[in-house]
Design an enzyme around this catalytic site. Structure first.
Site, PDB file in Angstrom:
ATOM      1  CD  GLU A   9      -2.794  -1.249  -0.009  1.00  0.00           C
ATOM      2  OE1 GLU A   9      -3.064  -0.175  -0.591  1.00  0.00           O
ATOM      3  OE2 GLU A   9      -3.201  -2.357  -0.397  1.00  0.00           O
ATOM      4  CG  ASP A  49       1.721  -7.052  -5.918  1.00  0.00           C
ATOM      5  OD1 ASP A  49       1.222  -6.561  -4.894  1.00  0.00           O
ATOM      6  OD2 ASP A  49       1.092  -7.809  -6.684  1.00  0.00           O
TER       7      ASP A  49
END
Length: 413
Positions: free
Chosen positions: A274, A355
Site C-alpha cells: 500500500e 507488489d
C-alpha cells in the site's frame, strides 16, 4: 466556429490528454510471474480451500452477472423509454424539486431493481463465513450506502442542471471543469468524510508493529499522518489494509481481522504494498486520469445529447431538461460497462507495480508470498480464475501471479 465545433475540438483535446496521461503515468512494465511458478504456487495451496473458493465464485457468478445484465436493462428502460421522464414528472414543484426529487427517484428505482441480488449475495457471504453481519447490520450499511450515493448524486444532478439552465450553450465547458474538480475534491475528502460512515477507525496502539509501519513509511519517503485500525470484523472476516488520502489526509489503515489472523511480517508486507501506491503517486495518477475521464464524459454527453433518436426514445426534447435523468443514467451505465475492462487492465498494472515495490522495500519475498496465499485463502478468492474473467473484471493480479512474482524476485536477488 460554432459551439458544437468547439465541443468537438475540446473532446479531441481531452481524449488526447487522457491518452497521454495513461501512456505516461501508467506503469506498462509488469514484474515477471512465470506460469510455471504460478502452477507450483497453486499446487502448494490447500486443495480443499481452493475448491471451496472456486465453489463460492461459481455461486457468485449466478448473482453478479445476472445483476449486471438486469441493472443494464433497467437503466436502458429508464433512459430509452418515456418511463424515466414519467417518474421525474411525478414530482411536483419547480425545476429544482424535479431535479432532486425526480432524479433521486429514478436512481432509487434502478437500485431497488437489483436489491434482491445484493440480499442474495449477503446470504451466500454469510453461508461461507465471509460476512459476520446479521440482516440488521447489513440493512444499516445498505442505507448508509444509499445515503452517500444520494448526496453525491444530488450534488452532481443539481450542478449539471443548474449549468444547463443558466448556460444553455456552454454548460458542457463549465461542467467539464466542474466534474474534474469534483473528482479531485473527492480524493481529498473521501478518507475523512465517507470512510468513517462505514467503519470506526482507532489509532493503532504503540508497540513494535506500529513502530515498524511508521519506520517503513519514513524509509520509503512517504509522509503518513497515522496508523489506524478499522473495525472490519463487525461485518466481515476478510483481510485487508490500505493507504488512503493525499497529503495531510494520508494514513495507513489496517483491518482488525488482519491483525488477528496474520503475523507481523505479513502485515508489514501488505502495508509495504500500500505504501508503494503512495510512493509512486498512484492516488494522484488515478485522480488525474479520473478527472480527465470525467471531463471527457461531460463533453461527450453534450455531443451525444443532441442525437434526436436518443431524445425521442427517452420522450424528452433535450438532455438539458430534468426529465432526461433516466437518459443520463443509461448513458453513464453503458459508458461504465464499456470502460470497465480498460480500467481493470490499468488497475492490474498499477497493483503489480505496488507488489514489486513491496518486495523491494521489505526484501522479504517469502513473507510476501505467504501473505498473498493467506489473503486468497481467508478471503476465499479464486487464486487462479478463468483468463476471460480476469481480463474483463480483475482489478488486481491473481493470487498465483503475485506469488509467482515473489518467487521470481527471490531468484533474481
Amino acid at each position: 466556429m460554432t459551439v458544437r465545433g468547439w465541443a468537438w475540438l475540446t473532446l479531441i483535446v481531452l481524449c488526447a490528454a487522457l491518452a497521454v496521461a495513461v501512456a505516461v503515468l501508467v506503469p506498462w512494465h509488469r514484474p515477471p510471474a512465470p506460469r510455471a511458478d504460478q502452477l507450483a504456487a497453486l499446487a502448494e495451496l490447500p486443495a480443499d480451500r481452493v475448491a471451496q473458493a472456486r465453489e463460492l465464485r461459481g455461486e457468485l457468478r449466478w448473482i453478479t452477472y445476472p445483476a449486471m445484465l438486469i441493472g443494464l436493462a433497467a437503466a436502458l428502460v429508464l433512459g430509452l423509454t418515456p418511463l424515466g421522464s414519467w417518474l421525474v414528472g411525478l414530482v411536483p414543484g419547480p425545476w429544482i424539486a424535479k431535479v432532486l426529487g425526480g432524479g433521486l427517484l429514478v436512481l432509487l428505482v434502478a437500485d431497488l431493481i437489483t436489491l434482491p441480488f445484493a440480499a442474495w449475495r449477503h446470504t451466500v457471504a454469510v453461508r461461507y463465513g465471509l460476512s459476520t453481519q446479521g440482516w440488521g447490520g447489513w440493512a444499516v450499511d445498505l442505507l448508509k450506502g444509499y445515503a452517500v450515493a444520494a448526496v453525491l448524486g444530488a450534488v452532481a444532478l443539481l450542478g449539471f442542471y443548474t449549468l444547463t439552465r443558466f448556460l444553455p450553450n456552454w454548460w458542457w465547458a463549465v461542467g467539464a471543469v466542474g466534474a474534474a474538480a469534483l473528482v479531485v475534491l473527492l480524493s481529498f475528502v473521501f478518507p475523512v468524510l465517507v470512510e468513517p460512515v462505514f467503519n470506526k477507525f482507532t489509532p493503532m496502539a504503540d508497540g513494535p508493529l506500529r513502530t515498524e509501519l511508521m519506520d517503513l513509511a519514513r524509509r520509503d519517503g512517504v509522509p503518513v499522518r497515522d496508523v489506524l485500525v478499522a473495525d472490519a470484523s463487525r461485518r466481515t472476516t476478510a483481510l485487508n489494509a490500505y493507504v488512503s488520502g493525499i497529503g495531510p489526509t494520508r494514513r495507513i489503515v489496517v483491518y482488525d481481522t488482519l491483525l488477528r489472523e496474520a503475523p507481523q511480517s505479513e502485515v508489514v508486507a501488505v502495508a509495504a504494498h500500500e505504501l508503494g501506491h503512495a510512493e509512486r503517486g498512484d492516488v494522484v495518477i488515478g485522480t488525474v486520469i479520473g478527472a480527465l475521464g470525467a471531463a471527457t464524459f461531460v463533453v461527450g454527453l453534450y455531443l451525444l445529447g443532441a442525437w434526436s433518436w436518443l431524445l425521442h426514445r427517452a420522450g424528452v426534447e433535450s438532455i438539458a431538461e430534468p426529465r432526461a435523468v433516466g437518459l443520463l443514467l443509461a448513458i453513464a451505465t453503458v459508458g461504465g460497462l464499456l470502460a470497465g475492462p480498460a480500467q481493470a487492465y490499468v488497475s492490474r498494472l498499477i497493483e503489480a507495480r505496488a507488489d514489486e515495490h513491496a518486495l523491494e522495500l521489505t526484501g522479504d519475498p517469502a513473507g510476501f508470498e505467504q501473505m498473498q496465499g493467506r489473503l486468497s485463502l481467508v478471503n476465499l478468492g479464486d487464486p487462479d480464475p478463468p483468463a476471460w474473467e480476469q481480463a474483463l473484471f480483475g482489478s488486481h493480479p491473481t493470487a498465483v501471479e503475485r506469488m509467482a512474482a515473489a518467487r521470481a524476485f527471490a531468484r533474481g536477488r
